[in-house]
Scaffold this active site. Structure first.
Site, PDB file in Angstrom:
ATOM      1  N   SER A 128      11.735  11.812  -0.061  1.00 34.92           N
ATOM      2  CA  SER A 128      10.685  12.577   0.613  1.00 34.92           C
ATOM      3  C   SER A 128      11.258  13.395   1.757  1.00 34.92           C
ATOM      4  CB  SER A 128       9.656  11.589   1.169  1.00 34.92           C
ATOM      5  OG  SER A 128       8.793  12.222   2.083  1.00 34.92           O
ATOM      6  N   TYR A 153       7.256   3.296   5.965  1.00 37.21           N
ATOM      7  CA  TYR A 153       7.297   4.037   4.695  1.00 37.21           C
ATOM      8  C   TYR A 153       8.497   4.983   4.690  1.00 37.21           C
ATOM      9  CZ  TYR A 153       6.461   8.075   1.723  1.00 37.21           C
ATOM     10  OH  TYR A 153       6.635   9.106   0.836  1.00 37.21           O
ATOM     11  N   LYS A 157      12.241   5.108   2.444  1.00 38.17           N
ATOM     12  CA  LYS A 157      12.826   6.243   1.708  1.00 38.17           C
ATOM     13  C   LYS A 157      14.285   6.431   2.130  1.00 38.17           C
ATOM     14  CE  LYS A 157       9.331   7.267  -0.829  1.00 38.17           C
ATOM     15  NZ  LYS A 157       9.386   6.911  -2.250  1.00 38.17           N
TER      16      LYS A 157
HETATM   17  C1  UD1 Z   1       2.833  12.610   4.361  1.00 39.89           C
HETATM   18  C2  UD1 Z   1       4.091  11.908   4.726  1.00 39.89           C
HETATM   19  C3  UD1 Z   1       5.108  12.108   3.627  1.00 39.89           C
HETATM   20  C4  UD1 Z   1       4.562  11.646   2.319  1.00 39.89           C
HETATM   21  C5  UD1 Z   1       3.316  12.448   2.037  1.00 39.89           C
HETATM   22  C6  UD1 Z   1       2.681  12.030   0.722  1.00 39.89           C
HETATM   23  C7  UD1 Z   1       4.971  11.720   7.020  1.00 39.89           C
HETATM   24  C8  UD1 Z   1       5.380  12.458   8.255  1.00 39.89           C
HETATM   25  N1  UD1 Z   1       4.566  12.462   5.986  1.00 39.89           N
HETATM   26  O1  UD1 Z   1       3.104  14.005   4.463  1.00 39.89           O
HETATM   27  O2  UD1 Z   1       6.265  11.397   3.908  1.00 39.89           O
HETATM   28  O3  UD1 Z   1       5.512  11.838   1.315  1.00 39.89           O
HETATM   29  O4  UD1 Z   1       2.384  12.248   3.089  1.00 39.89           O
HETATM   30  O5  UD1 Z   1       2.006  10.822   0.824  1.00 39.89           O
HETATM   31  O6  UD1 Z   1       5.016  10.554   6.994  1.00 39.89           O
HETATM   32  N2  UD1 Z   1      -4.204  16.911   7.487  1.00 39.89           N
HETATM   33  C9  UD1 Z   1      -5.392  17.216   8.110  1.00 39.89           C
HETATM   34  N3  UD1 Z   1      -6.512  16.518   7.768  1.00 39.89           N
HETATM   35  C10 UD1 Z   1      -6.504  15.532   6.825  1.00 39.89           C
HETATM   36  C11 UD1 Z   1      -5.281  15.211   6.186  1.00 39.89           C
HETATM   37  C12 UD1 Z   1      -4.149  15.917   6.548  1.00 39.89           C
HETATM   38  O7  UD1 Z   1      -5.442  18.108   8.971  1.00 39.89           O
HETATM   39  O8  UD1 Z   1      -7.546  14.921   6.574  1.00 39.89           O
HETATM   40  C13 UD1 Z   1      -3.003  17.679   7.830  1.00 39.89           C
HETATM   41  C14 UD1 Z   1      -1.892  16.829   8.424  1.00 39.89           C
HETATM   42  O9  UD1 Z   1      -2.022  16.771   9.814  1.00 39.89           O
HETATM   43  C15 UD1 Z   1      -0.653  17.607   7.977  1.00 39.89           C
HETATM   44  C16 UD1 Z   1      -1.071  18.254   6.662  1.00 39.89           C
HETATM   45  O10 UD1 Z   1      -2.485  18.206   6.635  1.00 39.89           O
HETATM   46  O11 UD1 Z   1      -0.372  18.618   8.898  1.00 39.89           O
HETATM   47  C17 UD1 Z   1      -0.535  17.533   5.438  1.00 39.89           C
HETATM   48  O12 UD1 Z   1      -0.869  16.144   5.568  1.00 39.89           O
HETATM   49  P1  UD1 Z   1      -0.621  15.107   4.376  1.00 39.89           P
HETATM   50  O13 UD1 Z   1      -1.182  15.629   3.111  1.00 39.89           O
HETATM   51  O14 UD1 Z   1      -1.080  13.771   4.841  1.00 39.89           O
HETATM   52  O15 UD1 Z   1       0.969  15.124   4.194  1.00 39.89           O
HETATM   53  P2  UD1 Z   1       2.142  14.918   5.280  1.00 39.89           P
HETATM   54  O16 UD1 Z   1       1.648  14.198   6.466  1.00 39.89           O
HETATM   55  O17 UD1 Z   1       2.800  16.234   5.469  1.00 39.89           O
END
Ligand code: UD1
Length: 340
Positions: A128, A153, A157
Site C-alpha cells: 500500500s 495496519y 504492510k
Molecule cells: C486508507 C489507508 C490506506 C489503505 C486504504 C484502503 C492510511 C493513511 N490510508 O487510504 O493505507 O490502503 O485506506 O483501505 O492509512 N474521506 C472523507 N470522508 C470520508 C472518507 C474519506 O473526507 O467519509 C477522505 C479522507 O480524509 C482522505 C480521502 O477521503 O483524504 C480518501 O480516504 P480513504 O478512502 O479512507 O483512503 P485513504 O485514507 O487515502
C-alpha cells in the site's frame, strides 16, 4: 493448462482479489481462490464465474491455519500466489493491534512457508501507498523513503514487505513482487462484482455511493484546511480493473522469467492527484445525482497529499492506468444501484 499459468489467489473474494481473479482468467491463467469469507460473501465466486464463464475452484480456508492451508497446497498445482488475504481497516487496527499483527503477518508467513515447502516460485504481495506516510516529495517513487507507519495496519504492510524481501534473499525458490496500491475505487463495468463494505464504510467512494443512494444522510469531508489547491486532501484514485491488470502484468513478468532481481517493488497508481472535493463534485456531475456533504474536522492519521510516480510500472511491467475517472465513477454508482 500449464502449471506456471496457475495461480492461488488468497483473499480472492475481496474487492481487489475478485477483480484480479477475473483479469487473470481473461489473461489465460487458471485460478484457485482461498478465502475464509471473513469480510466477503461466497456469492462473489458466482459473480466471477458469471463474468468469466468458468468454474473457479474455491477453498474456504483461513490462511492463518497452516494445516488447512497445507491441504490447499496439496490439492492444487499452482506455481504462483497472489496474496490479498488481510484485514484492512486502519482505525480498527489502532484499537485492536494484535488482531492485525496476528492475522496479517501469520497468514503471509504461512503462504511463504508453504511456498518454500512445496517449491512454488512466485508471490505477488498486496502492499500500500501507506508505507510512504507523509512523503517529503511528491509524486512518490519506489525509491522514496518509507516513513514510520501511523497505524498497525500500515505497519503490517511494511513488515510484510520486509518479510518478503528477506525470504527472497534467503530462499532460492522464492521470487516476490510487492505492489504498492494507491486508492483503489470503482467496480467491474458489468456491476456483477464490486466493493462490499460491511457496516459504515471507512473509504471515501463507498461512502459517496451510499450517500447518493440515501443510505447515509451526508458525507463528511474530513478537513478543508489542508495546504492543497482546494484545502481538501489529494489522493491518487486508481480504477479497480486497472489495478487488477497490474497483477497480471506482475505475474507475467515473473512467469516469463523476466525479473531482474528476486524481489521487486512497483507503485500502482495513475500519477494524477485528485482532491476529495473534486471527486465528490465529479461523481455528482457524471452520475447526475447529489451527494449531500459538509466539511468536518480532519481525520486523524490522514496525510494531506499522496500520489504515485507510476513510471517504473509503466516501463518495466508495461502496465499503465487507462480507465477514465468518469467511467470509474459511473461504474461505482452502477454497482451501488445494483445492490438495491
Ligand atoms: C486508507 C489507508 C490506506 C489503505 C486504504 C484502503 C492510511 C493513511 N490510508 O487510504 O493505507 O490502503 O485506506 O483501505 O492509512 N474521506 C472523507 N470522508 C470520508 C472518507 C474519506 O473526507 O467519509 C477522505 C479522507 O480524509 C482522505 C480521502 O477521503 O483524504 C480518501 O480516504 P480513504 O478512502 O479512507 O483512503 P485513504 O485514507 O487515502
Amino acid at each position: 493448462m500449464k502449471t506456471n499459468k496457475s495461480v492461488l489467489v488468497s483473499g480472492g473474494t475481496g474487492f481487489i482479489g475478485s477483480h484480479t481473479a477475473v483479469e487473470l482468467i481473461n489473461a489465460g491463467y487458471s485460478v484457485v481462490i482461498v478465502d475464509n469469507l471473513s469480510n466477503s460473501e461466497a456469492t462473489v465466486i458466482d459473480g466471477i464465474e458469471r463474468i468469466t464463464s468458468q468454474k473457479i475452484p474455491f477453498e474456504n480456508v483461513d490462511t492463518c491455519d497452516l494445516k488447512a492451508l497445507r491441504g490447499v497446497f496439496e490439492r492444487h498445482d499452482f506455481d504462483s500466489v497472489i496474496h490479498f488475504a488481510a484485514f484492512k481497516a486502519v482505525g480498527e487496527s489502532v484499537s485492536e493491534p494484535l488482531k492485525y499483527y496476528q492475522n496479517n503477518l501469520v497468514s503471509f508467513m504461512n503462504i511463504l512457508e508453504l511456498m518454500k515447502e512445496f517449491g512454488r516460485h512466485n508471490v505477488v504481495f498486496s502492499s500500500s501507498a501507506t508505507v510512504y506516510g507523509d512523503a517529503d516529495e511528491l509524486p512518490v517513487t519506489e525509491q522514496s523513503p518509507r516513513k514510520p507507519a501511523t497505524s498497525p495496519y500500515g505497519n503490517t504492510k511494511q513488515m510484510c514487505e520486509d518479510i518478503l524481501r528477506d525470504c527472497c534473499a534467503a530462499y532460492p525458490v522464492t521470487h516476490g513482487i510487492a505492489l504498492r496500491y494507491f486508492n483503489p475505487i470503482g467496480a467491474h463495468p458489468t456491476a456483477i462484482i464490486g466493493e462490499l463494505p460491511r457496516g459504515v464504510p471507512n473509504n471515501l467512494v463507498p461512502f459517496i455511493t451510499q450517500t447518493a443512494a440515501g443510505i447515509r444522510k451526508e458525507l463528511s469531508i474530513f478537513g478543508n484546511d489542508y495546504d492543497t489547491p482546494d484545502g481538501t486532501c489529494l489522493r491518487d484514485y486508481i480504477d479497480i480493473v486497472d489495478l487488477a491488470r497490474a497483477h497480471v502484468a506482475a505475474l507475467d513478468r515473473m512467469t516469463d522469467g523476466k525479473m531482474q532481481q528476486k524481489y521487486e517493488i512497483f507503485n500502482v497508481g495513475t500519477g494524477r492527484p485528485v482532491s476529495v472535493l473534486e471527486l465528490v463534485k465529479r461523481f455528482e456531475r457524471v452520475n447526475g445525482v447529489p451527494v449531500p456533504h459538509r466539511f468536518t474536522a480532519r481525520r486523524e492519521g490522514d496525510v494531506p497529499s499522496v500520489y504515485a510516480d507510476p513510471t517504473l510500472a509503466n516501463e518495466v511491467l508495461g502496465w499503465k492506468a487507462t480507465r477514465d475517472l468518469d467511467d470509474t465513477l459511473r461504474a461505482a454508482w452502477k454497482w451501488q444501484q445494483s445492490l438495491a
